[in-house]
Motif scaffolding. Structure first.
Motif, PDB file in Angstrom:
ATOM      1  N   SER A  23       0.838  -1.195   0.000  1.00 48.63           N
ATOM      2  CA  SER A  23       0.000   0.000   0.000  1.00 48.63           C
ATOM      3  C   SER A  23       0.872   1.244   0.000  1.00 48.63           C
ATOM      4  O   SER A  23       2.052   1.198   0.377  1.00 48.63           O
ATOM      5  N   GLN A  24       0.283   2.374  -0.402  1.00 50.57           N
ATOM      6  CA  GLN A  24       1.033   3.618  -0.380  1.00 50.57           C
ATOM      7  C   GLN A  24       1.418   3.982   1.050  1.00 50.57           C
ATOM      8  O   GLN A  24       2.519   4.499   1.294  1.00 50.57           O
ATOM      9  N   LYS A  25       0.554   3.679   1.987  1.00 54.73           N
ATOM     10  CA  LYS A  25       0.852   3.971   3.393  1.00 54.73           C
ATOM     11  C   LYS A  25       2.102   3.230   3.851  1.00 54.73           C
ATOM     12  O   LYS A  25       2.944   3.778   4.567  1.00 54.73           O
ATOM     13  N   GLN A  26       2.250   1.981   3.415  1.00 53.25           N
ATOM     14  CA  GLN A  26       3.453   1.206   3.772  1.00 53.25           C
ATOM     15  C   GLN A  26       4.696   1.798   3.118  1.00 53.25           C
ATOM     16  O   GLN A  26       5.757   1.905   3.741  1.00 53.25           O
ATOM     17  N   LEU A  27       4.572   2.190   1.864  1.00 56.15           N
ATOM     18  CA  LEU A  27       5.715   2.771   1.152  1.00 56.15           C
ATOM     19  C   LEU A  27       6.147   4.097   1.776  1.00 56.15           C
ATOM     20  O   LEU A  27       7.336   4.440   1.772  1.00 56.15           O
ATOM     21  N   ASP A  28       5.190   4.831   2.313  1.00 57.69           N
ATOM     22  CA  ASP A  28       5.513   6.130   2.921  1.00 57.69           C
ATOM     23  C   ASP A  28       6.450   5.995   4.117  1.00 57.69           C
ATOM     24  O   ASP A  28       7.144   6.951   4.478  1.00 57.69           O
ATOM     25  N   THR A  29       6.497   4.816   4.734  1.00 57.87           N
ATOM     26  CA  THR A  29       7.379   4.616   5.893  1.00 57.87           C
ATOM     27  C   THR A  29       8.849   4.648   5.504  1.00 57.87           C
ATOM     28  O   THR A  29       9.725   4.766   6.377  1.00 57.87           O
ATOM     29  N   LEU A  30       9.139   4.545   4.211  1.00 56.41           N
ATOM     30  CA  LEU A  30      10.526   4.556   3.743  1.00 56.41           C
ATOM     31  C   LEU A  30      11.097   5.968   3.651  1.00 56.41           C
ATOM     32  O   LEU A  30      12.296   6.138   3.439  1.00 56.41           O
ATOM     33  N   ALA A  31      10.236   6.967   3.807  1.00 54.76           N
ATOM     34  CA  ALA A  31      10.672   8.359   3.623  1.00 54.76           C
ATOM     35  C   ALA A  31      11.722   8.790   4.642  1.00 54.76           C
ATOM     36  O   ALA A  31      12.479   9.745   4.398  1.00 54.76           O
ATOM     37  N   ASP A  32      11.779   8.118   5.782  1.00 53.10           N
ATOM     38  CA  ASP A  32      12.763   8.470   6.813  1.00 53.10           C
ATOM     39  C   ASP A  32      13.998   7.578   6.767  1.00 53.10           C
ATOM     40  O   ASP A  32      14.849   7.644   7.656  1.00 53.10           O
TER      41      ASP A  32
END
Length: 274
Positions: free
Chosen positions: A173-182
């Protein structure tokens, strides 16, 4: 009875020769370049790799093997790497190349596989790659005659973003991918921020657009594996301001000098030979 031989009194015991240091010419000391920098601008390799060659005793000046990368040269000397004469620094040039799947990004492959450089047209000057793409990764690969430029463009401090189209087996999901931003740590390796956008979930495969700044070895594959995704196609679409665009697979196109200088800016262009 055979005659017993006695050692000659005139024979001197063998002595170990100390390594010689090439004489440093006044001109080189005053205005020359360090040998590592010279080799980089001559397109032999990056400065870092040149320092390794020197440490391995593979670089000589006027017949004497160098021991330090601090030695300066003007280009008038007989400079050799692995006994092959090194020519004068070449004009700084850069090409966009659309690397196909199945080529290795190295000048010599110990396994005898076809390399990127084997496929280049006859008459091309000696070039080195800006970073590498692994065997099965496709897309944009920058090639240059200048090792110093290649090294500068590879450094994370330069800040150039590498963009990829990624197809991976698995669901995300996009929400899971967003965790990579940090950033994320995988198998003890720290990776910087990863910007990943889910473009399409096509059955069991996810298509994503991914942007990174560091480009560590197998970075995208390792990060996606950490997210329980198995990359089965990886295409680099951009490296900094340079785009893959519609360049056909196997295609090669030189970046015009004017455009290259504009994209590099004054800081990165300093010391290059346009």
């Amino acid at each position: 009875m055979s005659e017993k031989k006695t050692p000659s009194r005139d024979r001197k015991p063998a002595q170990t020769r100390k390594p010689q240091k090439p004489p440093q010419s006044p001109d080189a000391e005053a205005s020359g370049d360090r040998i590592a920098k010279y080799l980089a601008h001559a397109g032999v390799c990056s400065r870092r790799d040149a320092e390794t060659l020197i440490a391995e005793g593979r670089v000589s000046v006027n017949g004497v093997v160098l021991e330090t990368p601090a030695f300066k040269v003007t280009g008038e000397e007989d400079i050799r790497v692995d006994e092959a004469r090194v020519g004068a620094p070449q004009k700084t040039q850069l090409w966009r190349y659309h690397k196909p799947d199945g080529l290795v990004t190295t000048h010599k492959d110990p396994q005898g596989r076809t390399t990127v450089f084997d496929t280049l047209p006859a008459g091309m000057p000696r070039v080195i790659s800006v970073g590498r793409l692994d065997l099965t990764t496709e897309g944009l690969l920058l090639l240059t005659t200048d090792g110093a430029l290649a090294r500068a463009l590879e450094l994370p401090s330069t800040g150039w973003i590498r963009r990829y189209r990624v197809r991976a087996w698995g669901k995300i999901s996009q929400k899971q991918l967003d965790t990579l931003a940090d950033g994320v740590t995988v198998d003890g390796v720290e990776y910087g921020p990863v910007k990943a956008t889910l473009d399409q979930q096509q059955g069991d495969n996810a298509w994503m657009t991914v942007a990174i700044r560091e480009g560590k070895n197998r970075e995208i594959r390792n990060v996606m594996r950490h997210m329980n995704l198995q990359v089965n196609r990886l295409i680099r679409t951009a490296y900094g301001p340079f785009q893959l665009g519609k360049l056909p697979v196997g295609g090669l196109e030189e970046v015009k000098a004017k455009m290259l200088k504009e994209q590099l800016g004054a800081k990165l262009s300093e010391g290059l030979n346009f």
